[in-house]
Design a protein around this motif. Structure first.
Motif: not given
Length: 178
Positions: A12-17, A20-25
């Protein structure tokens, strides 16, 4: 995906960096709901087809569970699906469908055996949203925006093999997903 708690945090940290929208792609419906369900209960062919599309964000999913006049009694659903050759024909209505206006697929509970007891005769179908016979209507909130929708099925179609867990076994699949 079999990740530990720490690995999920890192993901989730990598998604945020990566913004990527909250919850993933896929706003979570693909990554945290239908993807894991397909991994556990889908056929090998379903896994090969859907999982890469979920991971890439090519398919965006919404959930077709709740219905008007059913309250919290999910098993009282009236949306039906009847087999017509190699396709299921779906008729009915779902409500409180989060992100139904952005999804191109819906996982939907349908009554496939109307003579079966309440928790039986339900199938868990995967259905493309971009087709004639599916209408999405927004439910506008007090702020004038919407995340929830009504979804109407009028002779909408999906392929015969778009059943997860087997025909009439949707109650078990729905519980696995939840």
């Amino acid at each position: 995906a079999g990740l530990s708690a720490i690995e999920r945090v890192v993901l989730h940290e990598e998604f945020a960096r990566a913004a990527v929208p909250a919850g993933g792609p896929n706003d979570g419906f693909g990554m945290s709901m239908i993807g894991p369900t397909i991994m556990v209960m889908g056929t090998e062919e379903q896994k090969r087809y859907y999982l890469p599309r979920i991971l890439s964000g090519q398919d965006r999913w919404c959930q077709g569970y709740s219905e008007p006049n059913s309250g919290s009694d999910l098993a009282s659903l009236g949306t039906s699906a009847m087999l017509d050759g190699d396709e299921w024909v779906i008729n009915g209505q779902k409500i409180w469908t989060s992100e139904g206006h952005t999804a191109n697929w819906i996982f939907v509970l349908c009554r496939t055996d109307p003579s079966a007891p309440k928790h039986k005769g339900i199938s868990f179908l995967l259905c493309p949203m971009d087709q004639p016979g599916i209408e999405v209507r927004p439910i506008i909130n007090i702020a004038g925006s919407h995340d929830f929708n009504e979804v109407f099925f009028s002779d909408a179609r999906t392929k015969k093999d778009c059943v997860i867990g087997g025909v009439h076994d949707g109650w078990r699949v729905a519980n696995q997903l939840l």
